[in-house]
Design an enzyme around this catalytic site. Structure first.
Site, short mmCIF file in Angstrom:
data_model
loop_
_atom_site.label_atom_id
_atom_site.label_comp_id
_atom_site.label_asym_id
_atom_site.label_seq_id
_atom_site.Cartn_x
_atom_site.Cartn_y
_atom_site.Cartn_z
N ASN A 179 0.87 -1.18 0.00
CA ASN A 179 0.00 0.00 0.00
C ASN A 179 0.91 1.23 0.00
O ASN A 179 1.47 1.58 1.03
CB ASN A 179 -0.90 -0.01 1.25
CG ASN A 179 -1.69 1.28 1.39
OD1 ASN A 179 -1.85 2.02 0.42
ND2 ASN A 179 -2.19 1.54 2.59
N LYS A 227 0.14 4.26 -0.30
CA LYS A 227 -0.49 5.47 0.24
C LYS A 227 -0.24 6.63 -0.72
O LYS A 227 -0.23 6.42 -1.93
CB LYS A 227 0.03 5.77 1.65
CG LYS A 227 0.00 4.54 2.55
CD LYS A 227 0.22 4.85 3.99
CE LYS A 227 0.41 3.56 4.76
NZ LYS A 227 0.02 3.66 6.16
N HIS A 278 -9.51 1.31 4.44
CA HIS A 278 -8.27 1.45 5.19
C HIS A 278 -8.53 2.39 6.37
O HIS A 278 -9.31 3.34 6.25
CB HIS A 278 -7.17 2.01 4.28
CG HIS A 278 -5.82 1.94 4.91
ND1 HIS A 278 -5.39 2.86 5.84
CD2 HIS A 278 -4.81 1.04 4.77
CE1 HIS A 278 -4.17 2.53 6.24
NE2 HIS A 278 -3.79 1.43 5.60
N GLU A 285 -6.95 4.75 7.53
CA GLU A 285 -6.71 6.17 7.24
C GLU A 285 -7.92 6.78 6.54
O GLU A 285 -8.26 7.95 6.76
CB GLU A 285 -5.43 6.33 6.41
CG GLU A 285 -4.20 6.05 7.27
CD GLU A 285 -3.00 5.52 6.51
OE1 GLU A 285 -2.95 5.61 5.28
OE2 GLU A 285 -2.09 4.99 7.19
N GLU A 287 -5.87 -5.10 10.30
CA GLU A 287 -4.83 -4.12 10.60
C GLU A 287 -5.14 -3.42 11.92
O GLU A 287 -5.96 -2.47 11.94
CB GLU A 287 -4.75 -3.07 9.48
CG GLU A 287 -4.41 -3.65 8.14
CD GLU A 287 -3.71 -2.63 7.24
OE1 GLU A 287 -2.63 -2.96 6.75
OE2 GLU A 287 -4.23 -1.51 7.07
N GLY A 324 2.19 1.90 10.65
CA GLY A 324 3.17 2.96 10.49
C GLY A 324 3.85 3.37 11.79
O GLY A 324 4.51 4.40 11.85
N SER A 374 3.09 -2.61 10.35
CA SER A 374 4.53 -2.68 10.54
C SER A 374 5.12 -4.04 10.16
O SER A 374 6.04 -4.54 10.83
CB SER A 374 4.90 -2.28 11.98
OG SER A 374 4.50 -0.94 12.21
C1 PEP Z 1 -0.80 0.04 5.78
O1 PEP Z 1 -0.59 1.08 5.19
O2 PEP Z 1 -1.83 -0.60 5.59
C2 PEP Z 1 0.21 -0.43 6.74
C3 PEP Z 1 0.02 -1.56 7.36
O3 PEP Z 1 1.32 0.38 6.91
P1 PEP Z 1 2.71 -0.04 7.62
O4 PEP Z 1 3.12 -1.35 7.01
O5 PEP Z 1 3.63 1.06 7.30
O6 PEP Z 1 2.42 -0.20 9.09
#
Ligand code: PEP
Length: 250
Positions: A10, A12, A95, A97, A167, A173, A213
């Site tokens: 992803n 972003k 997501h 976000e 998630e 992040g 992460s």
């Molecule tokens: C994500 O953007 O869905 C995500 C899990 O980000 P990260 O791997 O940076 O934690």
């Protein structure tokens, strides 16, 4: 039941078109490993170039959002009809976000999921709890509510095709990841929720990713768990070497 592991990057709101195509040129042939599905979810602007670059490879291209209507007066939005027309295969929906910054409710997530299927796109539906929900012991209930809402109105055939990304929001992040045992516990529970909506056979087909992460050095630990079928990866999907290592580690 064997499910093909799926690693989705992803990106972003990162990468211009030239950065995206340079990335693709580096991962082509390397982030293509038999038995692992490799997906890059890029900003809308990079999708046409990536779809073109991905022709003849096994890397699939995905979007990070879709509107639930096919067209209309929705300034700034992009529909499933348009994504399909481009040759996009996957779309991330719900997501955290988008839920947090763009007020996407469970109802909107469901409408987008239905719209994805209408246009032959495979949805990667994100669910997961906030830190305070985790601390109050509400993780499973939050995931149940979000999962049940997302699947509303889907046929058994469609449900089996959904990719769910669990998630935990506090792990996105932040460098803090859920332990693989904790992730397995929640993901196994989510599979049970899907079995409750349909049946065990449908639930056994659904691929459920962990996200939060994930890095090249921990991806195999997650995928070693019985119910974890892949990863949705933000930060570690942005560099070619890291993305290749994620696919190799899966
Ligand atoms: C994500 O953007 O869905 C995500 C899990 O980000 P990260 O791997 O940076 O934690």
């Amino acid at each position: 039941m064997s499910r093909t592991p799926i690693i989705a990057g992803n990106w972003k709101m990162f990468k211009t078109v030239s950065e995206a195509t340079a990335f693709f040129a580096e991962v082509k042939g390397k982030a293509e490993v038999a038995g692992v599905e490799s997906v890059i979810c890029a900003p809308f602007t990079a999708l046409p170039a990536l779809v073109e670059a991905a022709k003849g490879t096994t890397i699939a291209i995905g979007a990070q959002n879709v509107h639930f209507e096919d067209n209309g007066a929705y300034t700034g939005e992009v529909s499933g009809l348009m994504l399909k027309d481009l040759g996009v295969k996957y779309v991330i929906i719900g997501h955290s976000e988008r839920r947090a910054y763009f007020a996407e409710s469970d109802e909107i997530v469901n409408k987008k999921t239905v719209a994805a299927f209408k246009h032959g796109l495979t949805p990667i539906v994100c669910v997961g709890e906030k830190l305070e929900e985790r601390e109050s012991g509400a993780t499973k209930e939050v995931c149940k509510v979000q999962t049940e809402a997302a699947f509303q109105g889907l046929s058994a055939e469609q449900a089996a095709e959904v990719v769910v990304a669990y998630e935990p929001i506090w792990a996105i992040g932040t460098g803090k990841s859920s332990t693989s045992d904790d992730a397995q516990d929640v993901i196994g529970y989510i599979r049970g929720v899907i079995a409750g909506l349909y049946d065990e056979a449908v639930a056994a087909k659904v691929r459920i990713q962990y996200g939060g992460s994930v890095k090249p050095n921990n991806v195999s630990e997650y995928l070693g768990q019985a119910d974890i079928d892949g990863a949705l990866v933000g930060g570690a999907s942005l560099e070619p070497a890291s993305y290749i290592a994620l696919i190799e580690g899966a």
